[in-house]
Design an enzyme around this catalytic site. Structure first.
Site, PDB file in Angstrom:
ATOM      1  N   GLU A 171      -6.332  31.780  41.717  1.00  0.00           N
ATOM      2  CA  GLU A 171      -7.716  31.272  41.902  1.00  0.00           C
ATOM      3  C   GLU A 171      -8.788  32.186  41.312  1.00  0.00           C
ATOM      4  O   GLU A 171      -9.810  32.471  41.961  1.00  0.00           O
ATOM      5  CB  GLU A 171      -7.992  31.039  43.399  1.00  0.00           C
ATOM      6  N   GLU A 290      -0.695  25.183  45.902  1.00  0.00           N
ATOM      7  CA  GLU A 290      -1.320  25.223  47.228  1.00  0.00           C
ATOM      8  C   GLU A 290      -1.799  23.815  47.547  1.00  0.00           C
ATOM      9  O   GLU A 290      -2.679  23.289  46.844  1.00  0.00           O
ATOM     10  CB  GLU A 290      -2.501  26.205  47.281  1.00  0.00           C
TER      11      GLU A 290
HETATM   12  O1  AHR Z   1      -4.003  29.391  51.584  1.00  0.00           O
HETATM   13  C1  AHR Z   1      -5.191  30.011  51.968  1.00  0.00           C
HETATM   14  C2  AHR Z   1      -6.038  30.445  50.783  1.00  0.00           C
HETATM   15  O2  AHR Z   1      -6.520  29.322  50.122  1.00  0.00           O
HETATM   16  C3  AHR Z   1      -5.335  31.224  49.695  1.00  0.00           C
HETATM   17  O3  AHR Z   1      -5.286  32.583  49.970  1.00  0.00           O
HETATM   18  C4  AHR Z   1      -6.192  30.968  48.496  1.00  0.00           C
HETATM   19  O4  AHR Z   1      -5.482  31.016  47.299  1.00  0.00           O
HETATM   20  C5  AHR Z   1      -6.831  29.616  48.777  1.00  0.00           C
HETATM   21  O5  AHR Z   1      -8.191  29.650  48.609  1.00  0.00           O
END
Ligand code: AHR
Length: 495
Positions: A171, A290
């Site tokens: 990210e 994610e």
């Molecule tokens: O999964 C929680 C957080 O969400 C992670 O650390 C990040 O990559 C995303 O913003």
């Protein structure tokens, strides 16, 4: 009663079911590692401190691959702090906690072996760069006779771990990220890192960082610029998406996979556009590394943490029936796009927005969202079918018209098994679903179908009632007709 229809034909396929679709994520965040998967002294802990109850649930969940060590955490991580006999305590800037580093690379990779999952390691491209990424690769994959491979052997592991799947940061388009970058800065660094890592070990798969979400101002342009710099060096580009019910708008929340569909379509189109511009024959796929339901607004509305604690309770969402139905619909989308979604990770595995919940020193149990994942992972086999769904629609404030019923099916030509995964998003009414499977040329009937639903769509599982919400035998089944209760996830094997 409203009526929907699903048509299945074994000749109309999308792609093989990919085992990497059923990935998960372990970050050094809250209690995902400490008192989650790792708790020395816990009654079920093995000599390595791994909780056996959590390992058993991880296997039952059917997780195929686990991303580690972050997440936001990785952008400030020094992997050397977490190997060998002397561990270094540091402040973790991402989550405002103290990281003890008692659990590190060796523990994670050993845990993966016990869980029977493939590791997906992320390197720090926030505060660090090419050299440290290559060092870590030398530690995990080099056979021996060099500083870091010998250090691994000295730390008890002579044989290389053979990690194949690598994320080039996390990210880095997000201002909350330690060391966040412009697409141009990141693209150059990611390409150089992948190139150098391949010089040490040519047989690696790389994921470049995509946008942190479809609402990011640079969504689309970030992917284009990053891929323009990395196209020939990487295999996948990441996508991240989290969903939650906002202001009581359950209808829109239940239709969340329409946004995931939009993300997959947009990122695929962007990658193909860059491929065309570069006159490349290569295809870049998506690592949806994610995804989940996350009540992010509750977290954002909390005051910032000012104390520096070790493994405090953070992001411990407790999931409901509605959340499980949304997770089911997200799995439907990921499977439906198996031609382009090459890997995916539900974020995260334990305690932190996770399907497994634990108490320190106490028991571990399945959250509601555990069930759709475990069922899809167990039953989706063979090939994903191009599943034609004809469904009445309902109006949502966020997405306009959304189909009440969504579904995807898989077919295993070797065993003949067909599995249909279905959600009914109606808030208050059952829908009758007819399955047209005539194209199979043999008589198929609904087998042992299950449904996850409840009169209370906000019912949850707790330590005292860990199985309050779970899949139950489907009550409304006859031959090729199934009555889907409102706000439900159904798994329908055809035999
Ligand atoms: O999964 C929680 C957080 O969400 C992670 O650390 C990040 O990559 C995303 O913003």
């Amino acid at each position: 009663m409203q009526h929907a229809k699903v048509t299945l034909d074994p000749a109309f396929t999308i792609a093989p079911v990919r085992r990497r679709t059923f990935g998960s994520f372990v970050e050094h965040l809250g209690r995902c590692v400490y008192t989650g998967i790792y708790e020395p002294g816990h009654p079920t802990a093995d000599p390595d401190g791994f909780r056996q109850d959590v390992l058993a649930l991880t296997r039952e969940l059917g997780v195929s691959m686990v991303r580690y060590p972050g997440g936001n955490f990785v952008s400030g991580y020094r992997w050397e702090d977490g190997v060998g006999p002397h561990r270094i305590k540091r402040p973790d800037l991402a989550w405002h906690t103290i990281e003890t580093n008692r659990f590190g690379t060796d523990e994670f990779l050993r845990w993966c072996g016990r869980a029977g999952v493939e590791p997906m390691m992320a390197v720090n491209l926030g505060t660090r760069g090419v050299a440290e990424a290559v060092d870590l690769l030398e530690y995990t994959n080099h056979p021996g006779g060099t500083h870091f491979s010998d250090l691994r052997a000295a730390n008890g592991r002579a044989k290389p771990y053979d990690v194949r799947l690598w994320c080039l940061g996390n990210e880095l388009d997000g201002p909350w990220q330690v060391g966040f970058k412009t697409a141009r800065e990141y693209g150059r660094l990611a390409a150089q890192t992948a190139r150098a890592m391949r010089m040490l070990d040519p047989d690696l798969s790389f994921v470049a960082v995509g946008s942190s979400g479809s609402a990011m101002p640079e969504f689309g342009t970030w992917e284009a610029e990053v891929l323009a710099a990395t196209y020939e060096e990487v295999d996948m580009i990441s996508a991240h998406a989290y969903y939650e019910e906002v202001d009581g708008d359950l209808g829109s929340f239940l239709a969340s996979n329409l946004d995931m569909e939009h993300v997959i379509r947009s990122v695929t189109a962007t990658a193909d556009h860059i491929g065309a511009r570069l006159k490349s024959r290569k295809q870049i796929n998506i690592s949806f590394d994610e995804w989940n339901v996350w009540y992010l607004s509750r977290f954002q509305n909390q005051p910032p943490i000012t104390t520096w604690e070790t493994a405090p309770r953070q992001l411990e969402d407790i999931y409901s029936v509605a959340d499980a139905v949304v997770v089911g619909s997200l799995l439907i989308s990921l499977l439906r796009h198996s031609d382009r979604v090459e890997a995916a990770c539900q974020a995260q595995l334990a305690n932190v927005i996770g399907p497994i919940f634990t108490e320190p020193g106490g028991r571990a149990w399945r959250q509601t969202i555990f069930h759709p994942f475990a069922q899809a992972s167990r039953l989706a086999r063979g090939t994903v079918l191009r599943t034609a769904v004809s469904s009445p629609a309902y109006e949502t404030p966020k997405f306009g018209d959304a189909p009440l019923v969504d579904a995807v099916a898989t077919h295993d030509p070797e065993t003949g098994a067909v599995a249909l995964f279905v959600v009914n998003r109606s808030i208050d009414a059952p829908v009758r679903l007819t399955i047209d499977a005539r194209a199979f040329g043999r008589e198929l009937r609904v087998g042992d179908a299950t449904v996850l639903a409840d009169d209370d769509v906000y019912a949850v599982n707790t330590a005292d009632a860990p199985d309050r919400v779970a899949p139950r035998p489907h009550p409304g089944v006859s031959a090729l007709d199934v009555v889907l209760p409102p706000v439900s996830w159904s798994v329908i094997p055809l035999a």
